[in-house]
Structures are given as structure tokens and as C-alpha cells.
Design a protein around this motif. Sequence first.
Motif, PDB file in Angstrom:
ATOM      1  N   ASP A   1       0.806  -1.292   0.078  1.00 27.39           N
ATOM      2  CA  ASP A   1      -0.012  -0.111   0.017  1.00 27.39           C
ATOM      3  C   ASP A   1       0.933   1.288   0.068  1.00 27.39           C
ATOM      4  O   ASP A   1       0.502   2.256  -0.047  1.00 27.39           O
ATOM      5  CB  ASP A   1      -0.821   0.067   1.211  1.00 27.39           C
ATOM      6  CG  ASP A   1      -0.180   0.063   2.631  1.00 27.39           C
ATOM      7  OD1 ASP A   1      -0.771  -0.031   3.519  1.00 27.39           O
ATOM      8  OD2 ASP A   1       0.997  -0.166   2.445  1.00 27.39           O
TER       9      ASP A   1
ATOM     10  N   SER B   1       3.051   1.811  -2.565  1.00 23.34           N
ATOM     11  CA  SER B   1       3.357   1.833  -3.898  1.00 23.34           C
ATOM     12  C   SER B   1       2.872   3.322  -4.621  1.00 23.34           C
ATOM     13  O   SER B   1       1.742   3.840  -4.046  1.00 23.34           O
ATOM     14  CB  SER B   1       2.599   0.986  -4.808  1.00 23.34           C
ATOM     15  OG  SER B   1       2.958  -0.557  -4.334  1.00 23.34           O
TER      16      SER B   1
ATOM     17  N   THR C   1       1.300   6.574  -6.468  1.00 25.09           N
ATOM     18  CA  THR C   1      -0.182   6.647  -7.008  1.00 25.09           C
ATOM     19  C   THR C   1      -0.027   6.666  -8.398  1.00 25.09           C
ATOM     20  O   THR C   1       0.733   7.231  -9.209  1.00 25.09           O
ATOM     21  CB  THR C   1      -0.591   8.108  -6.672  1.00 25.09           C
ATOM     22  OG1 THR C   1      -0.557   8.296  -5.061  1.00 25.09           O
ATOM     23  CG2 THR C   1      -1.955   8.386  -7.152  1.00 25.09           C
TER      24      THR C   1
ATOM     25  N   ASP D   1      -4.165   8.063  -2.116  1.00 24.86           N
ATOM     26  CA  ASP D   1      -4.589   6.703  -2.113  1.00 24.86           C
ATOM     27  C   ASP D   1      -3.304   5.830  -1.841  1.00 24.86           C
ATOM     28  O   ASP D   1      -3.143   4.828  -2.478  1.00 24.86           O
ATOM     29  CB  ASP D   1      -5.232   6.208  -3.641  1.00 24.86           C
ATOM     30  CG  ASP D   1      -4.312   6.621  -4.909  1.00 24.86           C
ATOM     31  OD1 ASP D   1      -3.437   7.481  -4.464  1.00 24.86           O
ATOM     32  OD2 ASP D   1      -4.614   6.305  -5.901  1.00 24.86           O
TER      33      ASP D   1
ATOM     34  N   ALA E   1     -10.323   0.847   2.171  1.00 26.92           N
ATOM     35  CA  ALA E   1      -9.141  -0.041   2.097  1.00 26.92           C
ATOM     36  C   ALA E   1      -9.792  -1.470   1.623  1.00 26.92           C
ATOM     37  O   ALA E   1     -10.603  -1.949   2.440  1.00 26.92           O
ATOM     38  CB  ALA E   1      -8.165  -0.136   3.096  1.00 26.92           C
ATOM     39  N   ARG E   2      -9.029  -2.302   0.942  1.00 31.24           N
ATOM     40  CA  ARG E   2      -9.635  -3.524   0.244  1.00 31.24           C
ATOM     41  C   ARG E   2      -8.142  -4.110  -0.239  1.00 31.24           C
ATOM     42  O   ARG E   2      -7.652  -3.539  -1.031  1.00 31.24           O
ATOM     43  CB  ARG E   2     -10.524  -3.609  -0.631  1.00 31.24           C
ATOM     44  CG  ARG E   2     -10.876  -5.004  -0.850  1.00 31.24           C
ATOM     45  CD  ARG E   2     -12.242  -4.983  -1.824  1.00 31.24           C
ATOM     46  NE  ARG E   2     -12.588  -6.324  -2.129  1.00 31.24           N
ATOM     47  CZ  ARG E   2     -13.083  -7.268  -1.502  1.00 31.24           C
ATOM     48  NH1 ARG E   2     -13.545  -6.941  -0.228  1.00 31.24           N
ATOM     49  NH2 ARG E   2     -13.604  -8.491  -1.938  1.00 31.24           N
ATOM     50  N   HIS E   3      -7.779  -5.373   0.298  1.00 28.56           N
ATOM     51  CA  HIS E   3      -6.601  -6.293  -0.009  1.00 28.56           C
ATOM     52  C   HIS E   3      -5.534  -5.366  -0.075  1.00 28.56           C
ATOM     53  O   HIS E   3      -5.010  -4.918   0.967  1.00 28.56           O
ATOM     54  CB  HIS E   3      -6.842  -6.768  -1.474  1.00 28.56           C
ATOM     55  CG  HIS E   3      -6.168  -8.176  -1.747  1.00 28.56           C
ATOM     56  ND1 HIS E   3      -6.238  -9.106  -1.087  1.00 28.56           N
ATOM     57  CD2 HIS E   3      -5.558  -8.263  -2.922  1.00 28.56           C
ATOM     58  CE1 HIS E   3      -5.543 -10.180  -1.480  1.00 28.56           C
ATOM     59  NE2 HIS E   3      -5.057  -9.585  -2.694  1.00 28.56           N
ATOM     60  N   ARG E   4      -4.898  -5.296  -1.312  1.00 26.18           N
ATOM     61  CA  ARG E   4      -3.554  -4.394  -1.291  1.00 26.18           C
ATOM     62  C   ARG E   4      -3.854  -2.826  -1.502  1.00 26.18           C
ATOM     63  O   ARG E   4      -2.891  -2.182  -1.427  1.00 26.18           O
ATOM     64  CB  ARG E   4      -2.608  -4.624  -2.386  1.00 26.18           C
ATOM     65  CG  ARG E   4      -2.043  -6.201  -1.902  1.00 26.18           C
ATOM     66  CD  ARG E   4      -1.228  -6.474  -3.058  1.00 26.18           C
ATOM     67  NE  ARG E   4      -0.259  -7.674  -2.898  1.00 26.18           N
ATOM     68  CZ  ARG E   4      -0.653  -8.882  -2.883  1.00 26.18           C
ATOM     69  NH1 ARG E   4      -1.839  -9.460  -3.871  1.00 26.18           N
ATOM     70  NH2 ARG E   4      -0.095 -10.180  -2.670  1.00 26.18           N
ATOM     71  N   ASN E   5      -4.999  -2.251  -1.636  1.00 27.09           N
ATOM     72  CA  ASN E   5      -5.469  -1.181  -1.775  1.00 27.09           C
ATOM     73  C   ASN E   5      -5.496  -0.374  -0.642  1.00 27.09           C
ATOM     74  O   ASN E   5      -6.488  -1.078   0.207  1.00 27.09           O
ATOM     75  CB  ASN E   5      -6.620  -0.986  -2.843  1.00 27.09           C
ATOM     76  CG  ASN E   5      -6.161  -1.559  -4.277  1.00 27.09           C
ATOM     77  OD1 ASN E   5      -5.164  -1.354  -4.589  1.00 27.09           O
ATOM     78  ND2 ASN E   5      -7.289  -2.205  -4.822  1.00 27.09           N
TER      79      ASN E   5
ATOM     80  N   ASP F   1      -7.212   2.999   1.832  1.00 26.51           N
ATOM     81  CA  ASP F   1      -8.126   4.031   2.039  1.00 26.51           C
ATOM     82  C   ASP F   1      -7.946   5.084   1.032  1.00 26.51           C
ATOM     83  O   ASP F   1      -6.616   5.484   0.783  1.00 26.51           O
ATOM     84  CB  ASP F   1      -8.250   4.377   3.391  1.00 26.51           C
ATOM     85  CG  ASP F   1      -8.837   3.585   4.341  1.00 26.51           C
ATOM     86  OD1 ASP F   1      -9.564   2.482   4.021  1.00 26.51           O
ATOM     87  OD2 ASP F   1      -8.517   3.717   5.575  1.00 26.51           O
ATOM     88  N   VAL F   2      -8.683   5.626   0.272  1.00 30.86           N
ATOM     89  CA  VAL F   2      -8.786   6.804  -0.544  1.00 30.86           C
ATOM     90  C   VAL F   2      -9.445   8.106   0.022  1.00 30.86           C
ATOM     91  O   VAL F   2     -10.639   8.058   0.513  1.00 30.86           O
ATOM     92  CB  VAL F   2      -9.488   6.389  -1.928  1.00 30.86           C
ATOM     93  CG1 VAL F   2      -9.395   7.579  -2.931  1.00 30.86           C
ATOM     94  CG2 VAL F   2      -8.848   5.136  -2.565  1.00 30.86           C
TER      95      VAL F   2
END
Length: 620
Positions: A341, A343, A345, A406, A444-448, A450-451
Motif C-alpha cells: 500500500d 506503492s 499513486t 490513495d 481499503a481492500r486487499h492491497r489497496n 483507503d482513498v
Amino acid sequence: MLPERDLKTDSRVGVSATPALSAPVTPEQAWALAPLIAGQPAYRAGRWVRGKFQYPGTPHKLTAVPPRAPAAVLIHDTAGRVTTLCLDLDTSKATKAVVDNDAERLGALLASCGLRYVEDFSPAGGRHLYVPLAEPMDGAEARELVAALARTAPSMDASPHQNPSTGCIRVPGTLHKRGGRQQLITPLSSAYDILRRRNPAGDVDKLRRALAPELRRNRQEAALRAKAAPSPLTPEKARDARSCTPTAGWQSPLRAIAQTGLFDTARHRTPSEARMAVLNHFAACGWTLEQVRGELTGQFRGLAALYQSPAQLSRLLEAEWAKALEFTASSQGKRTAPKSDTSPTKPTGGAPSAAGIHQLVNDLENVLYAVLDARFQKYGREGIGLRFLIRGVLAYMRTMETDTLDVGCRTFALALGQHHSTVARLLHRLAQLSDGMVTKVADARHRNADVYLVELPQQYRELARDLSWRQGKIHAIRPVFRVLGPAAALAYEAIERSRLSPTTKEVAQQAKIGASTAERALAEMSALGMIRRDQDKRWYITHTTSLTQLAQRLGADQDVAAQLTIHRQQRAAWHAWLDRHHPDRQLAEADLYDPEIDEYWPPPGMYADAAGMWNIRAAC
């Protein structure tokens, strides 16, 4: 940075860059200087004890005849005071080339402060620098000053000043444990004159001021060690502690090799293998060849000492660097761990223009200074965290030219010097207290991660337009303020971004900190040469002081490297957990952690500006 000197022309020290005697000096003549160096007229005879050479037993009185065995004079007097600072540069701590370079650097520093000293060398290649004092110095004070000097010289052994009862050092004319004698570099007549006409206290005070960052760093680390009360760990807690403790930092093996030139022959059989390991590490951490070359003559001269000669270094460095880049690229290609997370943008269609983002940030800064700083001030310590988090958000937006956040909490944790869980909590509070400036738009979900969307609330648009934009850039926590603290960061920002140079009272008002807190922060930054005050008692930034170099001297770069290493280890553990629950993707154990890649060592200047700090997250 320590000043450089021309040893061949420096009349204050009278030494050359390489040990060379201007006239023969007998052991008896050199030994005559011993009473002028010793803290008391006594010495200890040395002998081998269980494979280690030591100086045990009862001290002997000094006589006119040099001892027939290796001997070391006592540094402290009976009251524990010191009349000569004894700086011991030892080849057991670094290679001879590093010892010689350290002697030059220390000599230049002493000379810049007006201090005269006597220098000698041992048959093993070590150096001793003796700095005579006109006024006796308390042993604890001398120990602190010598420890600060040791921060600037990796080959320096500070142990002679550690213990007032046993601290001792071999002086000119004494025998060495391997044969030969300690010999003077300073001419005998000059050495006698320096030891008789000793350095005044005013010049010693100049040395203290020059070593202010190192002295502060040592005191802070001592306070942290004293505060950390030892407590027994359960097996579970011990395992967790090991998993979260970074092996990077100043004491990691690769850094020690680059700094001292010494390496473990069980791991690296030859100097060639040792330097390739260091170069691989540089390449994996994003260094450039120019940055490597710069550090070869800087704080990591041990790497240069692994080459047999300057000619070999010049001939091989470029080719070995190309091999390191090739090896690193192939190794990273084999590592199947996906980005975490942290990485960078990825831009999406319909994003606002760069000019629009910069204008938005300028408007948001006006709202921050006019409204949010005063609001967050009411929340105490949490408010301090919120003030710097919103500054970090704005700095990220300007640097990355985006209004969408993100990235994971560790990105902002690195910029703020905070734990990622603290940042997660503060982000939630910021969304609640910012009147719609920061809004969470996706979970947030999996490797993503919160935005969050950052925008200018409708109720503040007129205010933002009416106020003038401020000069300069906004920052989160610059590395130097990881050490100096948030109050100093706010005070420095108030001076740096103020339209007119402020007084102490105005700094406290603009930074929204207490008057006494502002006075302490300003005094400390002034002592470090970061700011100055004119006759009208107005504060100015000292632009000749490099915050990056000061951060290194205070140890902040180690803090950044350690935090990065922890993030990388956590990323590896998170990826392993995800892949255990993903049937189509599995990681081998060797893919999870590589100390030469995952122990991150930020290149010089990587966090010297905003872009460097935010782009550093790509390596996490």
C-alpha cells in the motif's frame, strides 16, 4: 561537515599528511613528554591476559627512564579530572586509510577552533592526538566531549576516557605490544611547547559549539537508554520484538564496511567481495554513481579503502557499479512480491491540471493558517499531530500534483516520523475535523489503501481568495525535526514563511505554541546554527546551514533508514499472509527478505527536498 586542512602548511599543528619525523627522537626524549600528558604521574604496565592485551594491576610511578614493557599513562587525576584530551584512532576499528583520514579531519576541526595538539603514531598504524587543557576538566565532561568527537571519526576509540580509575593511553616513546615504539609526528620542540602552553578554556568552548549536534545526539540517546526500563519478555513478545527490530541503521554490517573498511571474512572472503556487497546495497537502494563517488571522500571512506590504490578505484569503480546495477535488476526481477500500500499513486483520467493543484494547495494553506491551526491547537498532543498531518497532506499534493490520497499510512508515517497506526487514527480524526477539506471516498481492500479526496470547502472559498499566498514550501516533518521536535519545526516554519522577520513573541503567536516553548526551541536552533537574531531581536534563517547535513549529524538519517526497514519487513509479512490465502500466487521463503535490498539506506539528499521525501515511498 568538518573543515578540511592542508597538513603540510598548517603552522598551528606542524604535522604532515603521512607520519614523517623531521628529526630523530630517542625514546627517552619522547618519554619526557609523559608527565605533561598524564593526569597523574603514574602508568600501568601492559601484559597479555587470556589472549587479550590489557593494562591491569597497580599503577607505577613515572620515572625518567621509559618502561621496558608496553605501558600506558593514567589520563585522570585522583579527583577524576582530565588535563589532556586523548584521542585514540585505532586500526582495530577501521583500516589505516580511514585512520589517516580521521586524523586529518579531527586535526582540521581542532585547528578551526584554535586548539593546538600533539600527534604520534604507532607501529600498527594507529594515531593518537593529545589536546592539552589549561584548566582541568571534569571527567564526565571530558567523556562527553570525546564521545561527541568519536561521532565524527569511525576509527576513534573513546574508551580511554570512559573509566576514571582505569583510563589510560600509550604515549610517545613507549613500547608497542607487537614490537616497535610509539613515535612522535609533531616535532619534539613543538610538542613540548604545545604541552607547556596549554589550550585556554575559550577555545575548548569553541569546540563544544562546533560539536553541538553530536553532543545533543549523545545526550538524547543516553536519556532514551535510561528511560527504557528492562522488563522480562514472554516468548511471544520476544518473537514480536525481533520481527519489528530493524537490522539496518548505523550498526548494520554493510554500513560498518562502508564506514570502516573492515569486514567479516567468514561472509566476504576478499575486499573485492566486501565492496561488491556494499555496491549492491547502494544500487538496490537507488543510489547513483555520482552519489557513491561523493561519499567515498565523505563519511564512508572505508569503502574507498577496500581498493588497493586510488588508481585501482578509478579503474574498477565504474565497471563494478555496472555489475551491481545488473545484479540488483536481476535480483529484483526474481522477487515476486507485489507492491504494497506504499506503492506510488497511478494517475487516472480526468485528473485536475498541475496548475489547478498548485492553486488549490495555496488556497488550502491559507485556510490552514487562518482556521485549522487555531482549531487543532485546542486538542493538545493530538492537535500537534493533526497540524503536521494536514501539512504532510498538502506537501504530498503539491509534490505529486494530485488531489487524491490513495497511499497507505506508512507513506505519511515516514514523512511525520510517526507510527503508522498513529497516522491511521489521525487521518480518521482529520476527516472529522477539517470541515470537508479531507473526505474519505473509498475503504481499503486487499492491497489497496483507503482513498481520501482533498478539496476546498465551499464556506472557505472566499476566505482563501482574500488572503495572500505565503512564500516558500510547506513541509511535514523534515528529518532534522525528528530530533528537535515539533515545536522547533513550527517555530522554524514561522520564521521561514513569515512575510517579515518575526520577534520571539511573534514566532510564538504565528506558530501557536507557548512563549516559553518558543524560547527554548529558538535557543536550541540558534545554538545549532539554523537561525540567527539581529540587533532588533528579529529572527532570520541561516541559509548556509544545511538541514540535510545537520540531520545526519543528529542521527535523523538513521531514524529514517530504520523506519524504512521496518516498513519493508512489514510489507514482506503482509504479502506472505495475502499469498497464503491466494491460490494462484505463492511466495518462496527466499523472496520475502533480502538484507542487501530490504535494509534500506536512503541515498544522500533523498529527503533533502519535498520530492525526495515523497518519492522515497516507492522503495518501501
